[in-house]
Design a protein around this motif. Structure first.
Motif, PDB file in Angstrom:
ATOM      1  N   ASP A 676       0.805  -1.079  -0.292  1.00 47.48           N
ATOM      2  CA  ASP A 676       0.339  -0.161   0.603  1.00 47.48           C
ATOM      3  C   ASP A 676       0.959   1.489  -0.157  1.00 47.48           C
ATOM      4  OD1 ASP A 676      -1.927  -1.714  -0.552  1.00 47.48           O
ATOM      5  OD2 ASP A 676      -2.956  -1.240   2.299  1.00 47.48           O
ATOM      6  N   GLN A 685      -4.956   7.570  -2.862  1.00 41.72           N
ATOM      7  CA  GLN A 685      -6.129   6.730  -1.844  1.00 41.72           C
ATOM      8  C   GLN A 685      -5.683   7.550  -0.480  1.00 41.72           C
ATOM      9  OE1 GLN A 685      -7.651   4.746  -2.947  1.00 41.72           O
ATOM     10  NE2 GLN A 685      -7.197   3.747  -4.308  1.00 41.72           N
ATOM     11  N   LYS A 699      -6.926   0.308   2.919  1.00 38.61           N
ATOM     12  CA  LYS A 699      -5.770   0.892   2.810  1.00 38.61           C
ATOM     13  C   LYS A 699      -4.879   1.246   3.821  1.00 38.61           C
ATOM     14  CE  LYS A 699      -6.166   0.334  -2.546  1.00 38.61           C
ATOM     15  NZ  LYS A 699      -4.700  -0.570  -2.725  1.00 38.61           N
TER      16      LYS A 699
END
Length: 741
Positions: A676, A685, A699
């Motif tokens: 991530d 994100q 995430k």
């Protein structure tokens, strides 16, 4: 110490997964038994290498079609906007500026950001459906006009072009509107009980206690020998906990801190716990969920959830959040923005509510699962029933719900700020506590004079003709009875700090309906009386001091544990929350000059900041938790209500990356964390989360310091709380020394 016991128990449990009873028999404390059992249970989990999921929002063809559709309309809008600069069609320019520019912004954003089913989506789709219809209609005329101007096209070309666009627009418009109507009805059905929560106990005539709190030897009511005194509180060590703000990140961090302090047996030793904003979201239900008249059935252990040593923080364990635990409430409950917008929309049609939309949104997020969100929940302390509280109980035999802080928990102080309506950059401290509210500080701002304390259940009241100042009983006609929802919601009304347009006119039918659901509150001072107007704009306590340290210093607490749920690398930028306590702010804050910021909050000598940052940097170099212990001389600050000439022992625990903890994580969690953080969409994100658009498939790109406004994903909240527990156990020796253990 506890950290060593935890590690030992976890290692033993992993080596003998089928002999949990033997592990239990070998342990010496209930905390270690609980941890060992959890470790034994989780050691059987099969760990697999993490496979990254597909991109969020693009898993199915409807999502792809939706994005392409919005992109097409965005392109149409941009094209039409460019065409406005063609001469001889000036009248189209006005239409385009009013309709196409907003549309271009909306649909482009929606084409990029995957949608979720929420109130934000509802509002955006309504906006888009309207502008979509309008844009296509006006784009038709623009394109037709351009074609006629350039090519002298025949009328039939324009007619065909217009019909084509309109036949595309009308079905799309009806589709959007139909969906929005159904969704709005569903939201209304969901919120019926929420609106009921917002109706507080109506105002009453109550005889309450008031304190000017101006004497040099003033003792706060809870430590006095009178009817407000709490003997068990006075018997505790002079030890307090200060918890910073920071939205759901701070709430998750504080959850982990509380879990660690509970394992060490320190929570019941603390005399005070002072919270700001999101730090109070976890603290309030932990303290007030005890109700002898209506037990919630949730133990401290169930609320705090299990602690897993880093080696046992598998993805399965981290996501297995039990209902009733606060981690489950944060990770799987409603999003804050959805709740806030929904309550705000519903509140527009209600005239009998006494908590603003923002306050109720906070309550739905953090208090409702524990039966504490109703505006009828009146704060009190176990064993203390003042004459005014008894009077209120007698006046309201039904409907009133007294929620009491038990004697084995610290006394809570929930910090807000009173805003100066004539100067948005000026704030005065305001404290909510179960027994009284206000602050032992006198300030004269441009629009309001502030000072003194009033019994909390009467803080919204106003007496008749009385002689000021008042230091004793006073009969007030209250507007409504203050609830826990009011206290926690006002303490965390972050948007009220930068917002410049909060409505302050008293001409409206209901003055409790401020712009955007921000808190407006009637205020009366036992020193200065009622300001004009009585309803004042309140804001997040972090607008003045975001650590919660000043209220403890006002009470001369000599041992303080400071919990700072930082939202960024503390070494990368100046941490205003920390430096202003030492008078070392070097830049403006919210348009307030650095000298003014320093003047409001300076309570420690400046060389203490150097020692603090040096100690934290040394911990970071060693890949250890950001923990620092020091002793500071307290400086007098009359504007903050702090008397100087004494010293305070402080243990700092600051949220931040701990590489040594991450190295001990199991392979699946470590692999996901690495993926991530290194993925090309990591920043994207994080941005999505801050806009409350998606939970981003858990995430971890921003772990452990997601932005304050981020959306709480179950995995992020669980990870932050587990790291916080590890941090506090690391500092066990110093913390127990503060608590007199």
């Amino acid at each position: 110490n506890t950290l060593t016991s935890v590690a030992t128990a976890a290692t033993a449990a992993t080596a003998a997964t089928t002999t949990a009873p033997a592990i239990t028999a070998a342990t010496t404390s209930p905390e270690t038994i609980t941890i060992a059992t959890a470790a034994a249970k989780t050691a059987t989990n099969t760990q697999t290498h993490y496979a990254p999921p597909p991109l969020t929002g693009l898993r199915t063809w409807p999502a792809i079609a939706q994005s392409l559709l919005f992109a097409a309309f965005a392109l149409t809008s941009v094209t039409a906007f460019i065409l406005q600069f063609i001469p001889r069609i000036v009248w189209q320019k006005v239409l385009i500026l009013f309709f196409l520019v907003p549309l271009a912004v909306c649909v482009t954003a929606l084409a990029i950001f995957p949608l979720t089913l929420g109130i934000y989506t509802l509002l955006m789709r309504i906006i888009v459906s309207f502008f979509l219809f309008e844009t296509i209609v006006f784009s038709t005329f623009v394109v037709s006009g351009v074609r006629q101007t350039w090519h002298k096209s025949a009328t039939w070309v324009k007619v065909i072009l217009s019909i084509t666009f309109l036949f595309l627009a009308i079905p799309t418009y009806l589709l959007f509107v139909g969906f929005n109507i159904v969704f709005a009805l569903w939201v209304r059905w969901r919120l019926m009980d929420v609106i009921d929560d917002m109706r507080a106990i109506p105002g009453r005539s109550l005889t309450v206690q008031a304190w000017t709190a101006t004497a040099e030897d003033f003792v706060h009511p809870e430590l006095s020998d009178g009817e407000f005194g709490i003997p068990s509180l006075k018997a505790k060590p002079n030890f307090g906990i200060a918890v910073s703000g920071g939205g759901v990140r701070a709430a998750a961090f504080q959850l982990g801190i509380l879990r660690g302090l509970h394992l060490m047996g320190v929570v019941e030793k603390a005399r005070y716990i002072s919270t700001v904003s999101g730090g109070g979201w976890a603290t309030a239900p932990f303290l007030f969920k005890y109700n002898p008249e209506e037990p919630s059935g949730i133990s401290d252990e169930d609320f705090l959830g299990e602690y897993f040593p880093p080696a046992n923080c598998t993805l399965r364990n981290l996501l297995d959040l039990k209902p009733g635990s606060f981690a489950h409430t944060l990770g799987y409950g409603p999003t804050f923005l959805d709740t806030y917008l929904a309550v705000l929309l519903e509140q527009l049609g209600e005239r009998a509510v006494t908590s603003a939309a923002w306050e109720q949104a906070v309550a739905q997020l953090s208090l409702r699962p524990y039966g504490l969100s109703s505006s009828k929940c009146v704060m009190a302390v176990e064993g203390v029933t003042t004459p005014a509280l008894q009077q209120l109980i007698d006046q309201n035999p039904t409907g009133l719900k007294i929620i009491r802080v038990p004697n084995d928990k610290p006394y809570p102080i929930m910090n807000a700020a009173l805003r100066d309506d004539d100067d948005d950059s000026r704030f005065a401290p305001f404290e909510f506590t179960p027994l009284y509210s206000g602050a032992a500080v006198q300030q004269e701002m441009k629009s309001v004079k502030f000072g003194g304390l009033v019994e909390t259940i009467g803080i919204t009241g106003e007496p008749g003709n009385v002689t000021l100042p008042i230091d004793g009983p006073v009969t007030l006609g209250t507007e409504f009875v203050v609830s826990l929802t009011n206290a926690i919601g006002i303490s965390s009304s972050a948007l009220a700090v930068p917002m410049r347009m909060i409505w302050n006119s008293m001409e409206d039918e209901n003055p409790r309906m401020p712009w955007f659901g921000m808190p407006f509150f009637p205020y009366w001072s036992p020193i200065y009386g009622s300001p004009d107007p009585r309803y004042r704009a309140f804001a997040d306590g972090g607008g003045l001091e975001n650590l919660g340290v000043l209220p403890l210093l006002r009470r001369k607490v000599e041992n303080i544990l400071v919990i700072y749920g930082a939202g960024e690398d503390i070494f990368a930028t100046e941490q205003i929350d920390i430096v202003r306590l030492f008078g070392k702010s070097t830049k403006k804050y919210m348009d307030v000059s650095q000298s003014h910021v320093n003047g409001l909050t300076t309570v420690f000598e400046s060389d203490g900041l150097t020692r603090l940052m040096t100690g934290l940097k040394e911990k970071a170099k060693q890949n250890l938790p950001l923990v620092h212990t020091d002793t500071y001389n307290v400086l007098e600050n009359k504007r903050a209500g702090v008397r100087g000439g004494w010293s305070v022992n402080v243990v700092w625990i600051i949220n931040g990356r701990v590489d040594s903890w991450e190295e001990l994580l199991p392979s699946d969690t470590k692999s996901k964390l690495k993926y991530d953080r290194s993925s090309i969409d990591a920043n994207f994100q994080a941005f999505l989360n801050q806009l409350q658009l998606t939970r981003s498939d858990n995430k971890l790109s921003a772990f452990p310091t997601p932005p304050t406004g981020t959306l709480a994903s179950p995995l992020m909240m669980s990870m932050i709380s587990q790291l916080a527990t590890y941090d506090v156990l690391f500092a066990e020796t110093d913390i127990k020394k503060l608590a007199g253990l």
